[in-house]
Design a protein around this motif. Structure first.
Motif, PDB file in Angstrom:
ATOM      1  N   LEU A   1     -25.697  -5.575  45.187  1.00 12.50           N
ATOM      2  CA  LEU A   1     -24.663  -4.335  43.686  1.00 12.50           C
ATOM      3  C   LEU A   1     -25.255  -4.079  43.653  1.00 12.50           C
ATOM      4  N   PRO A   2     -24.315  -2.556  42.934  1.00 13.02           N
ATOM      5  CA  PRO A   2     -24.254  -1.396  42.579  1.00 13.02           C
ATOM      6  C   PRO A   2     -25.764  -1.357  41.839  1.00 13.02           C
ATOM      7  N   GLN A   3     -26.113   0.141  42.361  1.00 11.53           N
ATOM      8  CA  GLN A   3     -27.514   0.241  41.755  1.00 11.53           C
ATOM      9  C   GLN A   3     -27.062   1.327  40.413  1.00 11.53           C
ATOM     10  N   ASP A   4     -27.133  -0.162  39.058  1.00 13.46           N
ATOM     11  CA  ASP A   4     -26.842   0.684  38.289  1.00 13.46           C
ATOM     12  C   ASP A   4     -27.717  -0.567  37.522  1.00 13.46           C
ATOM     13  N   PRO A   5     -27.636  -0.294  35.917  1.00 12.27           N
ATOM     14  CA  PRO A   5     -28.724  -0.992  35.015  1.00 12.27           C
ATOM     15  C   PRO A   5     -28.214  -2.388  34.762  1.00 12.27           C
ATOM     16  N   LEU A   6     -26.674  -1.807  34.608  1.00 12.36           N
ATOM     17  CA  LEU A   6     -25.676  -2.879  34.306  1.00 12.36           C
ATOM     18  C   LEU A   6     -25.305  -4.498  35.024  1.00 12.36           C
ATOM     19  N   SER A   7     -26.112  -3.774  36.063  1.00 17.64           N
ATOM     20  CA  SER A   7     -26.027  -4.772  37.109  1.00 17.64           C
ATOM     21  C   SER A   7     -26.337  -6.016  37.314  1.00 17.64           C
ATOM     22  N   SER A   8     -27.442  -6.132  36.098  1.00 19.30           N
ATOM     23  CA  SER A   8     -28.184  -7.051  36.018  1.00 19.30           C
ATOM     24  C   SER A   8     -27.735  -8.113  34.767  1.00 19.30           C
ATOM     25  N   LEU A   9     -26.497  -7.536  34.690  1.00 25.71           N
ATOM     26  CA  LEU A   9     -25.500  -8.388  33.547  1.00 25.71           C
ATOM     27  C   LEU A   9     -24.296  -9.294  34.756  1.00 25.71           C
ATOM     28  N   LEU A  10     -24.515  -8.318  35.935  1.00 26.10           N
ATOM     29  CA  LEU A  10     -23.449  -9.036  36.877  1.00 26.10           C
ATOM     30  C   LEU A  10     -23.664 -10.640  37.759  1.00 26.10           C
ATOM     31  N   LEU A  11     -25.045  -9.924  37.803  1.00 29.07           N
ATOM     32  CA  LEU A  11     -26.323 -11.108  38.145  1.00 29.07           C
ATOM     33  C   LEU A  11     -26.093 -12.424  37.055  1.00 29.07           C
ATOM     34  N   ALA A  12     -26.170 -12.335  36.451  1.00 27.66           N
ATOM     35  CA  ALA A  12     -26.636 -13.022  35.277  1.00 27.66           C
ATOM     36  C   ALA A  12     -25.170 -14.199  34.613  1.00 27.66           C
ATOM     37  N   LEU A  13     -23.435 -13.311  35.137  1.00 26.92           N
ATOM     38  CA  LEU A  13     -22.899 -14.078  35.298  1.00 26.92           C
ATOM     39  C   LEU A  13     -22.516 -14.411  36.508  1.00 26.92           C
ATOM     40  N   SER A  14     -23.660 -14.106  37.351  1.00 28.92           N
ATOM     41  CA  SER A  14     -22.531 -15.103  38.920  1.00 28.92           C
ATOM     42  C   SER A  14     -23.376 -16.179  39.175  1.00 28.92           C
ATOM     43  N   PHE A  15     -24.666 -16.136  38.561  1.00 35.09           N
ATOM     44  CA  PHE A  15     -26.068 -17.094  39.178  1.00 35.09           C
ATOM     45  C   PHE A  15     -26.868 -17.327  38.066  1.00 35.09           C
ATOM     46  N   GLY A  16     -26.516 -16.937  36.900  1.00 29.16           N
ATOM     47  CA  GLY A  16     -27.390 -17.069  35.795  1.00 29.16           C
ATOM     48  C   GLY A  16     -28.319 -16.966  35.609  1.00 29.16           C
ATOM     49  N   GLU A  17     -28.657 -15.520  36.525  1.00 26.02           N
ATOM     50  CA  GLU A  17     -30.207 -15.138  36.836  1.00 26.02           C
ATOM     51  C   GLU A  17     -30.466 -14.357  35.576  1.00 26.02           C
ATOM     52  N   ARG A  18     -30.784 -14.077  34.302  1.00 24.81           N
ATOM     53  CA  ARG A  18     -31.318 -13.220  33.285  1.00 24.81           C
ATOM     54  C   ARG A  18     -32.458 -12.435  33.480  1.00 24.81           C
ATOM     55  N   SER A  19     -33.200 -12.822  34.084  1.00 24.59           N
ATOM     56  CA  SER A  19     -34.429 -12.756  34.208  1.00 24.59           C
ATOM     57  C   SER A  19     -34.555 -10.823  34.655  1.00 24.59           C
ATOM     58  N   GLN A  20     -33.011 -10.531  35.117  1.00 27.57           N
ATOM     59  CA  GLN A  20     -33.310  -8.684  35.214  1.00 27.57           C
ATOM     60  C   GLN A  20     -33.208  -7.644  33.783  1.00 27.57           C
ATOM     61  N   ILE A  21     -32.019  -8.483  32.449  1.00 29.77           N
ATOM     62  CA  ILE A  21     -31.953  -7.694  32.252  1.00 29.77           C
ATOM     63  C   ILE A  21     -32.950  -7.515  31.309  1.00 29.77           C
ATOM     64  N   SER A  22     -33.129  -6.048  31.151  1.00 29.93           N
ATOM     65  CA  SER A  22     -33.952  -5.442  30.401  1.00 29.93           C
ATOM     66  C   SER A  22     -33.985  -5.718  28.347  1.00 29.93           C
ATOM     67  N   THR A  23     -35.023  -5.005  28.109  1.00 33.36           N
ATOM     68  CA  THR A  23     -35.249  -5.733  26.825  1.00 33.36           C
ATOM     69  C   THR A  23     -34.529  -4.877  26.118  1.00 33.36           C
ATOM     70  N   GLU A  24     -33.658  -3.791  25.868  1.00 31.19           N
ATOM     71  CA  GLU A  24     -32.452  -2.470  25.474  1.00 31.19           C
ATOM     72  C   GLU A  24     -31.519  -3.342  25.949  1.00 31.19           C
ATOM     73  N   GLN A  25     -30.727  -3.700  26.698  1.00 33.73           N
ATOM     74  CA  GLN A  25     -29.701  -4.391  26.876  1.00 33.73           C
ATOM     75  C   GLN A  25     -29.927  -5.577  26.104  1.00 33.73           C
ATOM     76  N   TRP A  26     -30.661  -6.211  26.071  1.00 40.58           N
ATOM     77  CA  TRP A  26     -31.297  -7.922  25.294  1.00 40.58           C
ATOM     78  C   TRP A  26     -30.718  -7.573  23.908  1.00 40.58           C
ATOM     79  N   GLN A  27     -31.265  -6.489  23.200  1.00 42.17           N
ATOM     80  CA  GLN A  27     -31.449  -5.927  21.559  1.00 42.17           C
ATOM     81  C   GLN A  27     -30.041  -5.703  21.057  1.00 42.17           C
TER      82      GLN A  27
END
Length: 323
Positions: A54-80
């Motif tokens: 994955l590209p080194q970017d904070p929004l890559s956590s969203l790509l991980l969630a869209l691909s595998f349903g893995e949402r543990s990497q999403i930050s608190t600010e992104q959830w807000q």
């Protein structure tokens, strides 16, 4: 598995039972447990490999969630931001994602089968039995396999299983030539879901999903004549806008009762986010995961494209979240 018995608080024990979790625990990091990494599932291997590509970017956590349903990497600010704009459902793989994958893969497979030189293949390898099925049957079968694989990548979560059951029921009815009314199809799907997981009756997301599906069916039935009287592209745009407006308005009272809050900007956010992610981020992430075992460079390129579209959408969501 147990939880606190405080009235008015979150019922952790009921949540565990809804997710078929009968016990909880944790794994200590030690040399004795190093052998656990030697026996990983295909999903976990792909997940580990995706994290490195994955590209080194904070929004890559969203790509991980869209691909595998893995949402543990999403930050608190992104959830807000997601909660403030009412778009957190877009990163939870459910009916929207599986429906998009199923319809998109069906159209792509049908196009490939039409242009594929079938007669040459059949005559050369003596596979005349393939002629017993028309192209739509093969396209539906391939679409079911691809959708099932995407549900597997998502870890077969409860929303994913609900959407998969409804989708497979619809495709099987098409394959066997069974004509279901929408109401009967929905009732049979509910019956199967309750048989698979009776505890889902106590899940709020279960009833919200059924309510949203019922709204879509009701709206499409009520305005079917107006939508069919226009061209295909215009009808698709009208139906997309109509469904989004209907869901946002009709689910507003129920969501307000459950969450004790209302997101007034969720309509504007979802009006842009749903079609943009449906046409760019979600299919690009799936293509990247499919290509990962074949070519890591091609997979990274598709992840880069998905990241660019997600960055554009995220700028819009951040603007709305600050209002």
């Amino acid at each position: 598995a147990h939880g606190f018995a405080n009235e008015g608080g979150f019922n952790y024990q009921a949540w565990l039972r809804q997710n078929n979790i009968v016990a909880t625990g944790y794994v200590l990091k030690s040399k004795k447990n190093s052998q656990l990494s030697d026996d990983l599932s295909i999903r976990q291997q792909l997940l580990n490999k995706t994290r490195t590509s994955l590209p080194q970017d904070p929004l890559s956590s969203l790509l991980l969630a869209l691909s595998f349903g893995e949402r543990s990497q999403i930050s608190t600010e992104q959830w807000q931001v997601l909660q403030a704009t009412g778009t957190q459902h877009l990163i939870a793989i459910s009916g929207l994602h599986l429906g998009l994958v199923a319809s998109g893969s069906f159209l792509i497979c049908l196009f490939i089968l039409k242009v594929f030189p079938a007669e040459f293949f059949i005559n050369r390898y003596r596979c005349q039995w393939l002629l017993a099925f028309n192209l739509r049957v093969w396209a539906i079968a391939l679409s079911c396999i691809i959708t099932f694989y995407y549900a597997y990548l998502a870890g077969f979560s409860l929303p994913t299983i609900r959407a998969l059951v409804m989708l497979l029921l619809y495709w099987c009815a098409r394959l066997w030539g069974i004509k279901f009314s929408l109401r009967r199809w929905l009732l049979i799907a509910i019956f199967i879901l309750i048989l698979l997981n009776p505890s889902s009756l106590f899940s709020v997301s279960f009833w919200l999903s059924l309510y949203a599906v019922s709204i879509i069916f009701l709206v499409m039935w009520r305005f079917s004549k107006q939508l069919l009287s226009t061209s295909h592209i215009l009808a698709w745009l009208k139906s997309l806008l109509l469904i989004q407006v209907s869901i946002s308005l009709l689910m507003l009272p129920l969501v307000a009762i459950i969450n004790d809050q209302i997101s007034l900007i969720s309509f504007l956010a979802n009006l842009i986010a749903v079609p943009l992610m449906s046409l760019t981020s979600i299919p690009l992430c799936l293509l990247a995961v499919l290509l990962l075992p074949l070519s890591e460079s091609a997979s990274t390129w598709f992840f880069e494209l998905a990241l660019q579209s997600t960055m554009l959408l995220w700028q819009w969501l951040e603007i709305l979240a600050t209002q």
